[in-house]
Design an enzyme around this catalytic site. Structure first.
Site, PDB file in Angstrom:
ATOM      1  N   HIS A   1     -24.612 -20.422  14.451  1.00 40.99           N
ATOM      2  CA  HIS A   1     -25.390 -19.316  15.033  1.00 40.99           C
ATOM      3  C   HIS A   1     -25.283 -19.373  16.543  1.00 40.99           C
ATOM      4  CE1 HIS A   1     -28.271 -22.607  15.216  1.00 40.99           C
ATOM      5  NE2 HIS A   1     -29.110 -21.887  15.922  1.00 40.99           N
TER       6      HIS A   1
ATOM      7  N   HIS B   1     -27.213 -19.778  19.235  1.00 43.82           N
ATOM      8  CA  HIS B   1     -28.019 -20.481  20.247  1.00 43.82           C
ATOM      9  C   HIS B   1     -27.158 -21.407  21.106  1.00 43.82           C
ATOM     10  CE1 HIS B   1     -32.045 -19.763  17.967  1.00 43.82           C
ATOM     11  NE2 HIS B   1     -31.733 -18.765  18.763  1.00 43.82           N
TER      12      HIS B   1
ATOM     13  N   ASP C   1     -27.463 -24.347  22.375  1.00 44.62           N
ATOM     14  CA  ASP C   1     -27.244 -25.765  22.063  1.00 44.62           C
ATOM     15  C   ASP C   1     -26.291 -25.941  20.881  1.00 44.62           C
ATOM     16  OD1 ASP C   1     -29.345 -24.696  20.441  1.00 44.62           O
ATOM     17  OD2 ASP C   1     -30.064 -26.706  19.963  1.00 44.62           O
ATOM     18  N   HIS C   2     -25.769 -24.840  20.347  1.00 42.55           N
ATOM     19  CA  HIS C   2     -24.776 -24.896  19.272  1.00 42.55           C
ATOM     20  C   HIS C   2     -23.404 -24.394  19.713  1.00 42.55           C
ATOM     21  CE1 HIS C   2     -27.775 -25.739  16.018  1.00 42.55           C
ATOM     22  NE2 HIS C   2     -28.546 -25.385  17.022  1.00 42.55           N
TER      23      HIS C   2
ATOM     24  N   HIS D   1     -33.807 -18.178  10.804  1.00 43.13           N
ATOM     25  CA  HIS D   1     -33.917 -18.748  12.159  1.00 43.13           C
ATOM     26  C   HIS D   1     -33.339 -17.753  13.163  1.00 43.13           C
ATOM     27  CE1 HIS D   1     -33.748 -21.766  15.327  1.00 43.13           C
ATOM     28  NE2 HIS D   1     -32.445 -21.596  15.441  1.00 43.13           N
TER      29      HIS D   1
ATOM     30  N   ASP E   1     -29.468 -24.749  11.990  1.00 39.83           N
ATOM     31  CA  ASP E   1     -30.925 -24.752  12.164  1.00 39.83           C
ATOM     32  C   ASP E   1     -31.631 -23.992  11.042  1.00 39.83           C
ATOM     33  OD1 ASP E   1     -30.551 -26.148  14.505  1.00 39.83           O
ATOM     34  OD2 ASP E   1     -31.103 -24.498  15.839  1.00 39.83           O
TER      35      ASP E   1
ATOM     36  N   HIS F   1     -30.391 -31.115  13.941  1.00 38.90           N
ATOM     37  CA  HIS F   1     -31.363 -31.813  14.787  1.00 38.90           C
ATOM     38  C   HIS F   1     -31.977 -33.009  14.064  1.00 38.90           C
ATOM     39  CE1 HIS F   1     -31.709 -28.907  18.145  1.00 38.90           C
ATOM     40  NE2 HIS F   1     -31.469 -27.985  17.222  1.00 38.90           N
TER      41      HIS F   1
HETATM   42 ZN   LIG Z   1     -31.037 -22.457  16.798  1.00 38.03          ZN
END
Ligand SMILES: [Zn+2]
Length: 250
Positions: free
Chosen positions: A53, A55, A57-58, A116, A140, A178
């Site tokens: 996805h 975001h 941090d990905h 999410h 996530d 995570h």
């Molecule tokens: Zn995320």
């Protein structure tokens, strides 16, 4: 046989890697420097990237990895490409698509799991002569004893997504993005105080964390026993548990 490694990144992310002694694919490389250092240390060549996805941090490390190696295959959700968040995708995936990861020919199936985010997809690989167990990269959406926050999707969408993931084979290795396991388990005990499996899992995961070890991968079988969101029973109950977790302080 293929190995699966979780590369720690940022404070609590894992960048998952599938690899043999020569080649690797990585999932959600939020930080390119962690990936590049790991490749160098292990003398591996990166062949491609899977993205769950949009975001940061990905996906934050994708541009730098492509700068270092422009021929990488980058697979991610078509919705991410359409929204303009993943302009460098070489394969825009939708539900039910299957890719074969080179050089092994490992089949990986795409599952759309909104909740999410709306673009979220997971990658599932069945048992294979190169894998001990089926494998799930779930970003996530599904965490050990938890699920992602509902930033874009509804509780109904998350419930449908978790129900699909929970129906995968019990032995499936669950590679979440995570290390949230201990705080998730503390909430799980709050949600289901008499569930002994949750108490036992908190004890074993606490021991792992005390030694500085990862609590992942999880398994689908373990999530069915201990995950209060998988076990919610309905979208309405999931919504209640999700909002209770958002304000829960263990
Ligand atoms: Zn995320």
């Amino acid at each position: 046989m293929l190995s699966v490694s979780g590369l720690p990144a940022f404070t609590d992310n894992y960048i998952w890697a599938i690899h043999d002694a020569a080649s690797a694919w990585v999932v959600d490389p939020g930080d390119a420097s962690e990936v590049l250092a790991w490749l160098e240390r292990n003398r591996l060549r990166l062949l491609g990237i899977l993205l769950t996805h949009h975001h940061g941090d990905h996906i934050g490390g994708v541009r730098e990895l492509l700068d270092a190696q422009p021929d990488l295959v980058v697979i991610g959700p078509r919705a991410g490409r359409d929204a303009g968040t993943m302009p460098w995708l070489t394969c825009a995936a939708v539900d039910g698509d299957t890719f074969r990861l080179a050089p092994w020919g490992l089949p990986v199936e795409v599952m759309e799991t909104p909740g999410h985010t709306l673009d979220h997809i997971c990658y599932f690989s069945e048992a294979h002569d190169l894998l001990d167990d089926p494998l799930l990269f779930c970003g996530d959406t599904l965490f050990a004893a938890g699920c992602g926050r509902l930033f874009e999707g509804t509780a109904e969408q998350m419930w449908d997504s978790l129900t699909r993931l929970a129906a995968l084979p019990a032995g499936t290795r669950v590679c979440c993005a995570h290390e949230y396991t201990l705080s998730n388990l503390r909430f799980a005990i709050h949600a289901e105080p008499s569930n002994r499996d949750i108490h036992a899992r908190l004890a074993s995961c606490s021991a792992l964390r005390d030694q500085g070890l990862s609590t992942l991968p999880s398994s689908i079988g373990l999530e069915r026993l201990t995950n209060p969101f998988v076990r919610a029973g309905s979208a309405g109950e999931l919504a209640k548990r999700r909002s209770a977790k958002d304000s829960f302080r263990a």
